[in-house]
Design a protein around this motif. Structure first.
Motif, PDB file in Angstrom:
ATOM      1  N   CYS A 183      51.790  33.444  36.882  1.00 55.27           N
ATOM      2  CA  CYS A 183      52.291  32.327  36.074  1.00 55.27           C
ATOM      3  C   CYS A 183      52.868  32.809  34.746  1.00 55.27           C
ATOM      4  O   CYS A 183      53.939  32.363  34.310  1.00 55.27           O
ATOM      5  CB  CYS A 183      51.179  31.326  35.815  1.00 55.27           C
ATOM      6  N   LEU A 184      52.168  33.730  34.119  1.00 56.71           N
ATOM      7  CA  LEU A 184      52.651  34.258  32.845  1.00 56.71           C
ATOM      8  C   LEU A 184      53.939  35.050  33.036  1.00 56.71           C
ATOM      9  O   LEU A 184      54.861  34.971  32.210  1.00 56.71           O
ATOM     10  CB  LEU A 184      51.565  35.130  32.205  1.00 56.71           C
ATOM     11  N   ALA A 185      54.036  35.819  34.130  1.00 55.10           N
ATOM     12  CA  ALA A 185      55.256  36.580  34.413  1.00 55.10           C
ATOM     13  C   ALA A 185      56.436  35.638  34.664  1.00 55.10           C
ATOM     14  O   ALA A 185      57.566  35.907  34.235  1.00 55.10           O
ATOM     15  CB  ALA A 185      55.029  37.488  35.623  1.00 55.10           C
ATOM     16  N   PHE A 186      56.200  34.534  35.356  1.00 51.46           N
ATOM     17  CA  PHE A 186      57.266  33.563  35.615  1.00 51.46           C
ATOM     18  C   PHE A 186      57.739  32.944  34.295  1.00 51.46           C
ATOM     19  O   PHE A 186      58.946  32.737  34.096  1.00 51.46           O
ATOM     20  CB  PHE A 186      56.762  32.476  36.566  1.00 51.46           C
ATOM     21  N   ALA A 187      56.797  32.649  33.420  1.00 52.08           N
ATOM     22  CA  ALA A 187      57.149  32.052  32.129  1.00 52.08           C
ATOM     23  C   ALA A 187      58.024  32.983  31.292  1.00 52.08           C
ATOM     24  O   ALA A 187      58.821  32.523  30.467  1.00 52.08           O
ATOM     25  CB  ALA A 187      55.882  31.693  31.359  1.00 52.08           C
ATOM     26  N   LEU A 188      57.888  34.301  31.496  1.00 49.52           N
ATOM     27  CA  LEU A 188      58.633  35.283  30.707  1.00 49.52           C
ATOM     28  C   LEU A 188      59.888  35.791  31.415  1.00 49.52           C
ATOM     29  O   LEU A 188      60.627  36.602  30.855  1.00 49.52           O
ATOM     30  CB  LEU A 188      57.725  36.476  30.380  1.00 49.52           C
ATOM     31  N   ALA A 189      60.148  35.336  32.640  1.00 48.75           N
ATOM     32  CA  ALA A 189      61.240  35.876  33.455  1.00 48.75           C
ATOM     33  C   ALA A 189      62.601  35.603  32.822  1.00 48.75           C
ATOM     34  O   ALA A 189      62.835  34.529  32.254  1.00 48.75           O
ATOM     35  CB  ALA A 189      61.187  35.283  34.859  1.00 48.75           C
ATOM     36  N   GLY A 190      63.501  36.597  32.942  1.00 51.46           N
ATOM     37  CA  GLY A 190      64.834  36.453  32.370  1.00 51.46           C
ATOM     38  C   GLY A 190      65.959  36.539  33.379  1.00 51.46           C
ATOM     39  O   GLY A 190      67.130  36.471  33.003  1.00 51.46           O
ATOM     40  N   SER A 191      65.637  36.722  34.656  1.00 48.02           N
ATOM     41  CA  SER A 191      66.659  36.832  35.690  1.00 48.02           C
ATOM     42  C   SER A 191      66.118  36.271  36.997  1.00 48.02           C
ATOM     43  O   SER A 191      64.909  36.030  37.133  1.00 48.02           O
ATOM     44  CB  SER A 191      67.068  38.296  35.898  1.00 48.02           C
ATOM     45  N   PHE A 192      67.032  36.100  37.975  1.00 48.73           N
ATOM     46  CA  PHE A 192      66.589  35.594  39.273  1.00 48.73           C
ATOM     47  C   PHE A 192      65.565  36.523  39.905  1.00 48.73           C
ATOM     48  O   PHE A 192      64.558  36.065  40.461  1.00 48.73           O
ATOM     49  CB  PHE A 192      67.793  35.427  40.205  1.00 48.73           C
ATOM     50  N   TRP A 193      65.804  37.830  39.823  1.00 47.16           N
ATOM     51  CA  TRP A 193      64.909  38.773  40.505  1.00 47.16           C
ATOM     52  C   TRP A 193      63.538  38.840  39.851  1.00 47.16           C
ATOM     53  O   TRP A 193      62.530  39.011  40.532  1.00 47.16           O
ATOM     54  CB  TRP A 193      65.551  40.153  40.573  1.00 47.16           C
ATOM     55  N   SER A 194      63.480  38.680  38.531  1.00 41.54           N
ATOM     56  CA  SER A 194      62.165  38.629  37.876  1.00 41.54           C
ATOM     57  C   SER A 194      61.455  37.322  38.194  1.00 41.54           C
ATOM     58  O   SER A 194      60.231  37.287  38.348  1.00 41.54           O
ATOM     59  CB  SER A 194      62.305  38.827  36.361  1.00 41.54           C
ATOM     60  N   LEU A 195      62.225  36.220  38.317  1.00 37.82           N
ATOM     61  CA  LEU A 195      61.638  34.966  38.773  1.00 37.82           C
ATOM     62  C   LEU A 195      61.042  35.129  40.166  1.00 37.82           C
ATOM     63  O   LEU A 195      59.921  34.683  40.443  1.00 37.82           O
ATOM     64  CB  LEU A 195      62.701  33.864  38.825  1.00 37.82           C
ATOM     65  N   LEU A 196      61.798  35.772  41.059  1.00 36.77           N
ATOM     66  CA  LEU A 196      61.350  35.943  42.443  1.00 36.77           C
ATOM     67  C   LEU A 196      60.088  36.800  42.504  1.00 36.77           C
ATOM     68  O   LEU A 196      59.132  36.471  43.223  1.00 36.77           O
ATOM     69  CB  LEU A 196      62.465  36.579  43.273  1.00 36.77           C
ATOM     70  N   ALA A 197      60.071  37.910  41.749  1.00 38.72           N
ATOM     71  CA  ALA A 197      58.891  38.788  41.750  1.00 38.72           C
ATOM     72  C   ALA A 197      57.658  38.039  41.251  1.00 38.72           C
ATOM     73  O   ALA A 197      56.565  38.159  41.818  1.00 38.72           O
ATOM     74  CB  ALA A 197      59.157  40.022  40.885  1.00 38.72           C
ATOM     75  N   ALA A 198      57.831  37.251  40.181  1.00 37.22           N
ATOM     76  CA  ALA A 198      56.705  36.487  39.647  1.00 37.22           C
ATOM     77  C   ALA A 198      56.252  35.415  40.630  1.00 37.22           C
ATOM     78  O   ALA A 198      55.056  35.150  40.769  1.00 37.22           O
ATOM     79  CB  ALA A 198      57.093  35.850  38.318  1.00 37.22           C
ATOM     80  N   ARG A 199      57.213  34.834  41.328  1.00 41.10           N
ATOM     81  CA  ARG A 199      56.883  33.787  42.306  1.00 41.10           C
ATOM     82  C   ARG A 199      56.083  34.376  43.473  1.00 41.10           C
ATOM     83  O   ARG A 199      55.133  33.745  43.958  1.00 41.10           O
ATOM     84  CB  ARG A 199      58.185  33.159  42.807  1.00 41.10           C
ATOM     85  N   VAL A 200      56.457  35.562  43.917  1.00 42.59           N
ATOM     86  CA  VAL A 200      55.688  36.239  44.971  1.00 42.59           C
ATOM     87  C   VAL A 200      54.275  36.517  44.488  1.00 42.59           C
ATOM     88  O   VAL A 200      53.293  36.312  45.215  1.00 42.59           O
ATOM     89  CB  VAL A 200      56.389  37.543  45.400  1.00 42.59           C
ATOM     90  N   LEU A 201      54.151  36.963  43.240  1.00 37.49           N
ATOM     91  CA  LEU A 201      52.827  37.252  42.665  1.00 37.49           C
ATOM     92  C   LEU A 201      51.977  35.977  42.600  1.00 37.49           C
ATOM     93  O   LEU A 201      50.776  36.004  42.901  1.00 37.49           O
ATOM     94  CB  LEU A 201      52.996  37.845  41.275  1.00 37.49           C
ATOM     95  N   CYS A 202      52.592  34.860  42.250  1.00 42.88           N
ATOM     96  CA  CYS A 202      51.871  33.579  42.241  1.00 42.88           C
ATOM     97  C   CYS A 202      51.367  33.237  43.641  1.00 42.88           C
ATOM     98  O   CYS A 202      50.238  32.762  43.815  1.00 42.88           O
ATOM     99  CB  CYS A 202      52.775  32.459  41.734  1.00 42.88           C
ATOM    100  N   GLY A 203      52.218  33.459  44.637  1.00 43.25           N
ATOM    101  CA  GLY A 203      51.815  33.182  46.012  1.00 43.25           C
ATOM    102  C   GLY A 203      50.624  34.010  46.446  1.00 43.25           C
ATOM    103  O   GLY A 203      49.699  33.505  47.094  1.00 43.25           O
ATOM    104  N   VAL A 204      50.641  35.292  46.086  1.00 45.02           N
ATOM    105  CA  VAL A 204      49.492  36.147  46.384  1.00 45.02           C
ATOM    106  C   VAL A 204      48.236  35.603  45.708  1.00 45.02           C
ATOM    107  O   VAL A 204      47.160  35.512  46.311  1.00 45.02           O
ATOM    108  CB  VAL A 204      49.770  37.596  45.914  1.00 45.02           C
TER     109      VAL A 204
END
Length: 406
Positions: A90-111
């Motif tokens: 959640c914290l990584a998604f809040a700090l994301a600055g690009s589509f790929w960082s959003l995607l990586a954070a979203r995968v981490l949330c799913g895990v």
């Protein structure tokens, strides 16, 4: 293990439900944020489907080890470890600055939230009697629907005030509090053994005829229903029916409110239906055709099918949710974690494929020259065909479920 006393069982249920509420908010919030994220990051339908599906990819990727860990270490220890990963996501998604960082954070949330339903269902398999398991499963899903309700209008109202990034910071805080509640209230775990003394394994699950019978329904019908509820109902309302973002959020609010009521009713009815001999297989056989008919009507109606139609589809699709506890009860309790997680893997692999697949199909049909609304209708027609094939497999592979003793 002896069933928990009623009062203790209620407290344990509420502790798990608190965590699952935030898990459901996190799962469904992409549908509400879709217009905002699409504008801010210039996302295509394919990108949006991949972003939403990334959550379910991370979710599905953990299911096999998760089942083993649940059987070995117990629900409390496992869910606590995973919830901390969700906080980081959640914290990584809040700090994301690009589509790929959003995607990586979203995968981490799913895990991170991948244990929020499997942990309680594994515990319920050992701690509750079979009728109570069916009720607890439906009411956990009701809690999830409450979280999905919270992910619609409340989030839409918050975005102009605090921004979508702060919403994810608040989700991280909620999950952190949930972890403390779980430590406080959930009991420990004794390692179980198979009735014949053999070490539990996934091979026993994959080979089971009942599991194989329900797998296609879990992948396409159940996974697809979640894919629609947690993502594509929103873009359909905006791009096919032509409503604005706030009206779409209001529509999603109504859809999720309808599902909350649906699962509450299932929780009340399941023990009564079981006592009257109306088992899971019969209810699924009767109920799935309703969802197929509603989906066909939506495809035909196109822009005339709004939030009410999608609410009807989701409610009719709720029959397939009965399969999840039925799979758990088809195996001895020592295999419950593996059986439930294996079936959850099937479901959420389906969510990922359907979410991304619909996005790919919309873009592909658009590239062939179809208008946006027609591209959506064509994609949903392909989804309908997959659902029909899965239901045909279910009918062809008839085998009654015979639950084991707790």
């Amino acid at each position: 293990m002896k069933a928990l006393p009623r009062r203790t069982a209620v407290i344990v249920f509420l502790a798990f439900a608190f965590a699952y509420f935030f898990s459901a908010v996190l799962r469904a919030v992409t549908a509400t944020l879709a217009p905002t994220l699409t504008q801010e990051f210039a996302l295509s339908a394919r990108d949006l489907g991949l972003l939403a599906g990334g959550f379910f990819f991370g979710f599905a990727a953990t299911q096999l080890p998760l089942g083993t860990w649940l059987d070995r270490y117990g629900p409390r220890n496992v869910i606590l470890s995973f919830v901390l990963i969700a906080v980081a996501g959640c914290l990584a998604f809040a700090l994301a600055g690009s589509f790929w960082s959003l995607l990586a954070a979203r995968v981490l949330c799913g895990v991170g939230v991948s244990a929020c339903l499997m942990a309680p269902l594994t515990g319920f398999r050992r701690w509750l009697e079979p009728p109570a398991q069916l009720r607890a499963n439906s009411w956990m899903l009701m809690t999830g629907s409450l979280g999905m309700v919270a992910s619609t209008l409340p989030v839409q109202w918050l975005i102009p005030v605090i921004g979508w990034r702060v919403v994810f910071v608040l989700l991280a805080a909620g999950l952190a509090i949930a972890s403390l509640v779980l430590v406080w209230r959930v009991p420990g775990w004794d390692v179980g053994h198979s009735p014949d003394g053999t070490p539990p394994s996934y091979a026993q699950v994959w080979r089971h005829p009942y599991f194989r019978r329900l797998a296609p329904l879990g992948f396409f019908n159940y996974g697809g229903f979640i894919a629609i509820q947690s993502l594509w109902a929103g873009p359909w309302l905006v791009r096919v029916t032509g409503v604005d973002a706030l009206q779409a959020a209001q529509g999603l609010f109504g859809i999720n409110l309808a599902m909350l009521a649906t699962f509450w009713v299932w929780g009340l009815l399941n023990p009564v239906l079981a006592r009257r001999g109306l088992g899971t297989d019969r209810l699924i056989a009767w109920g799935v055709p309703l969802s197929l008919l509603v989906l066909a009507a939506i495809v035909l109606a196109g822009g005339g099918a709004g939030a009410l139609a999608w609410a009807a589809f989701c409610m009719a699709s709720s029959f397939v949710s009965l399969a999840q506890p039925a799979v758990g009860m088809a195996f001895p309790s020592a295999l419950a974690g593996r059986a439930l997680s294996a079936y959850n893997l099937v479901i959420f692999a389906g969510v990922f494929v359907v979410q991304w697949g619909i996005g790919l199909l919309v873009d592909a049909f658009g590239a062939l020259g179809l208008p946006v609304a027609e591209a959506f209708r064509a994609a949903m027609a392909v989804f309908l065909a997959c659902n029909c094939a899965a239901y045909a497999w279910f009918l062809a592979a008839r085998r009654d479920n015979r639950p084991h003793a707790p």
